[in-house]
Design an enzyme around this catalytic site. Structure first.
Site, PDB file in Angstrom:
ATOM      1  CG  LEU A  88      -1.879   1.124   1.454  1.00 55.53           C
ATOM      2  CD1 LEU A  88      -2.974   1.095   0.380  1.00 55.53           C
ATOM      3  CD2 LEU A  88      -2.553   1.031   2.839  1.00 55.53           C
ATOM      4  CD  GLU A 116      -1.033  -3.799  10.084  1.00 56.84           C
ATOM      5  OE1 GLU A 116      -2.216  -3.862  10.454  1.00 56.84           O
ATOM      6  OE2 GLU A 116      -0.245  -4.756  10.078  1.00 56.84           O
TER       7      GLU A 116
HETATM    8  N1  COS Z   1     -13.873   1.319   6.195  1.00 56.48           N
HETATM    9  C1  COS Z   1     -14.610   1.475   5.080  1.00 56.48           C
HETATM   10  N2  COS Z   1     -14.590   2.608   4.325  1.00 56.48           N
HETATM   11  C2  COS Z   1     -13.790   3.607   4.740  1.00 56.48           C
HETATM   12  C3  COS Z   1     -12.995   3.520   5.895  1.00 56.48           C
HETATM   13  C4  COS Z   1     -13.062   2.314   6.645  1.00 56.48           C
HETATM   14  N3  COS Z   1     -12.350   2.146   7.755  1.00 56.48           N
HETATM   15  N4  COS Z   1     -12.300   4.665   6.059  1.00 56.48           N
HETATM   16  C5  COS Z   1     -12.655   5.462   5.033  1.00 56.48           C
HETATM   17  N5  COS Z   1     -13.547   4.818   4.233  1.00 56.48           N
HETATM   18  C6  COS Z   1     -14.211   5.345   3.041  1.00 56.48           C
HETATM   19  C7  COS Z   1     -14.945   6.642   3.365  1.00 56.48           C
HETATM   20  O1  COS Z   1     -16.248   6.377   3.849  1.00 56.48           O
HETATM   21  C8  COS Z   1     -14.966   7.350   2.036  1.00 56.48           C
HETATM   22  O2  COS Z   1     -15.993   6.776   1.250  1.00 56.48           O
HETATM   23  P1  COS Z   1     -16.864   7.666   0.199  1.00 56.48           P
HETATM   24  O3  COS Z   1     -15.875   8.082  -0.855  1.00 56.48           O
HETATM   25  O4  COS Z   1     -17.888   6.726  -0.306  1.00 56.48           O
HETATM   26  O5  COS Z   1     -17.402   8.828   0.975  1.00 56.48           O
HETATM   27  C9  COS Z   1     -13.633   6.941   1.416  1.00 56.48           C
HETATM   28  O6  COS Z   1     -13.247   5.725   2.059  1.00 56.48           O
HETATM   29  C10 COS Z   1     -12.579   7.995   1.624  1.00 56.48           C
HETATM   30  O7  COS Z   1     -12.453   8.190   3.025  1.00 56.48           O
HETATM   31  P2  COS Z   1     -11.791   9.482   3.661  1.00 56.48           P
HETATM   32  O8  COS Z   1     -12.349  10.702   3.010  1.00 56.48           O
HETATM   33  O9  COS Z   1     -11.914   9.354   5.131  1.00 56.48           O
HETATM   34  O10 COS Z   1     -10.258   9.317   3.188  1.00 56.48           O
HETATM   35  P3  COS Z   1      -8.975  10.047   3.689  1.00 56.48           P
HETATM   36  O11 COS Z   1      -8.030  10.130   2.585  1.00 56.48           O
HETATM   37  O12 COS Z   1      -9.323  11.328   4.381  1.00 56.48           O
HETATM   38  O13 COS Z   1      -8.419   8.981   4.784  1.00 56.48           O
HETATM   39  C11 COS Z   1      -7.061   8.224   6.638  1.00 56.48           C
HETATM   40  C12 COS Z   1      -7.536   9.369   5.760  1.00 56.48           C
HETATM   41  C13 COS Z   1      -6.066   8.838   7.596  1.00 56.48           C
HETATM   42  C14 COS Z   1      -8.221   7.613   7.414  1.00 56.48           C
HETATM   43  C15 COS Z   1      -6.417   7.094   5.785  1.00 56.48           C
HETATM   44  O14 COS Z   1      -5.588   7.627   4.793  1.00 56.48           O
HETATM   45  C16 COS Z   1      -5.593   6.133   6.647  1.00 56.48           C
HETATM   46  O15 COS Z   1      -6.107   5.258   7.327  1.00 56.48           O
HETATM   47  N6  COS Z   1      -4.253   6.293   6.594  1.00 56.48           N
HETATM   48  C17 COS Z   1      -3.303   5.425   7.291  1.00 56.48           C
HETATM   49  C18 COS Z   1      -2.933   4.328   6.392  1.00 56.48           C
HETATM   50  C19 COS Z   1      -1.982   3.372   6.971  1.00 56.48           C
HETATM   51  O16 COS Z   1      -2.312   2.686   7.917  1.00 56.48           O
HETATM   52  N7  COS Z   1      -0.784   3.335   6.374  1.00 56.48           N
HETATM   53  C20 COS Z   1       0.183   2.395   6.751  1.00 56.48           C
HETATM   54  C21 COS Z   1       0.363   1.481   5.574  1.00 56.48           C
HETATM   55  S1  COS Z   1       0.052  -0.160   5.903  1.00 56.48           S
HETATM   56  S2  COS Z   1       1.674  -0.778   6.802  1.00 56.48           S
END
Ligand code: COS
Length: 385
Positions: free
Chosen positions: A132, A369
């Protein structure tokens, strides 16, 4: 002897208690405490194979595809990671990556894709990876630049993925790439790319303080059949988030396993180390440290198993609860382990000591994560909704 009173909490059933006791017996007999030598790749391959033969990897997939339970059970994943983490960080890593690396297939794959990959994941015959992050998109997933261009009945992938655990030893990679239906999160799709596909290369191996296979991947004109797409076009961001919602709770559990081991080591040391005519455990300062450590562990475990129980039993969306568990367990476990090192004194920083190893192993859990800062963002958003 680690405190196992948490197994009496109402979050668990008898199958969970049996799982813990069977795994404890297996790990005591089969997991080496003496380190893994210099060849981490070989150690991980051997661990995946051993975990597969013993049946533990069956908890990473659902029963229809060779798994142990009808659906992936979060409490089982947490018990497995907590117990393996208490015994050996690399065994925990090898287990965890089979789940995280195949999670997108379990969530979004069709029947043919699941049949092709999941039984081999469960048997320890195929090593999985989750691709990712990118050099300029770790916390901000929606900013990813890797693209997948449709071309007839194929996709052509170009870009770079980094911090990829199992990079270099994986048999397949779940890769997230921009397919361009919309900007940001709404234009990303998920794919499975087999190792050995022309155009997929390991650009660089990355050495870290607690060694495990980690790499940067380069995708250059990498052609894959369109049938390797997981789920609908543009569904990749949600698939990634749903995968993380499941496996973040298990990161918390691994941290708890590390902390429990550190507390056990600290107690043994405190009861035997003599100083000023008494043992360390007789000093109130040591007792205060032990009290804080035990309380931090229970606090983390309550949050973690609450999140797992909510998902398994209430079928609830646990984005907020999982983020709380991951943040609290990884942060407090770092502190618990640091206190254990302090109780060990000079011996605590000697290479190869269990607390020295744990001190290195816990650090990345506060980052991968979703770093603690990202968990705070998620908790705040969900709370303000
Ligand atoms: N489950 C299901 N759907 C989700 C969700 C979840 N947990 N979180 C977000 N979504 C959906 C939202 O509902 C939105 O849907 P719609 O487009 O239909 O409205 C879409 O995904 C986009 O969500 P959002 O606007 O919240 O996206 P962002 O870019 O603002 O997300 C965070 C920001 C910080 C939440 C995200 O980028 C994240 O989790 N980042 C960390 C990632 C990570 O863990 N990286 C490490 C790599 S793996 S080692």
């Amino acid at each position: 002897m680690a405190d196992k009173s948490y197994l009496d909490w109402p979050f668990f059933d008898d199958a969970h208690r049996a799982l813990e006791s069977d795994l404890e017996a297996w790990a005591s007999k089969n997991i080496s405490h003496a380190g893994h030598g210099a060849d981490t790749d070989a150690a991980c391959r051997a661990l995946v194979s051993a975990l597969g033969r013993a049946g533990w990897l069956k908890y990473c997939v659902s029963a229809a595809y060779g798994g142990a339970r009808e659906h992936i059970d979060s409490r089982s994943l947490c018990i497995l990671r907590e117990t393996l983490g208490r015994h050996d960080g690399l065994a925990d890593f090898s287990f965890a990556m089979q789940g995280l690396g195949s999670g997108a297939i379990s969530i979004a794959g069709n029947d043919a894709q699941k049949r092709r990959y999941l039984p081999r994941v469960a048997a320890g015959e195929a090593i999985a990876a989750f691709a990712l992050s990118e050099p300029d998109s770790g916390s901000d997933v929606a900013a990813m630049a890797t693209c997948a261009r449709p071309d007839g009945n194929e996709y052509v992938l170009d870009g770079e993925k980094t911090w990829i655990s199992n990079g270099g030893i994986a048999d397949f990679y779940c890769v997230f790439a921009r397919t361009g239906e919309a900007p940001g999160a709404r234009g990303i799709s998920a794919f499975v790319v087999d190792a050995g596909t022309p155009g997929l290369e390991i650009a660089k191996r990355i050495d870290v303080i607690a060694p495990h296979p980690l790499a940067t991947l380069a995708l250059r004109n990498c052609r894959i059949p369109a049938t390797q797409r997981l789920g609908e076009p543009a569904g990749g961001f949600k698939t990634a988030m749903q995968t993380l919602d499941i496996f973040r709770a298990s990161v918390a559990a691994a941290a708890i396993g590390f902390a429990r081991r550190a507390l056990d080591e600290a107690i043994t040391r405190a009861k035997s180390r003599r100083m000023f005519g008494q043992v360390l455990a007789d000093f109130q300062l040591t007792q205060a440290a032990i009290a804080d450590m035990a309380t931090d562990i229970d606090m983390s475990a309550l949050l973690t198993y609450r999140a797992a129980w909510l998902r398994d039993v209430k079928k609830a969306k646990t984005t907020r609860e999982t983020a709380m568990a991951k943040m609290v367990a990884t942060e407090t476990s770092q502190h618990v382990i640091d206190r254990a090192v302090q109780i060990f004194g000079g011996l605590g920083v000697v290479s190869g000591q269990p607390v020295e190893r744990l001190y290195r192993e816990i650090r990345s859990l506060r980052i991968y994560e979703g770093a603690t800062e990202v968990q705070k963002l998620i908790i705040a958003r969900e709370t303000l909704k």
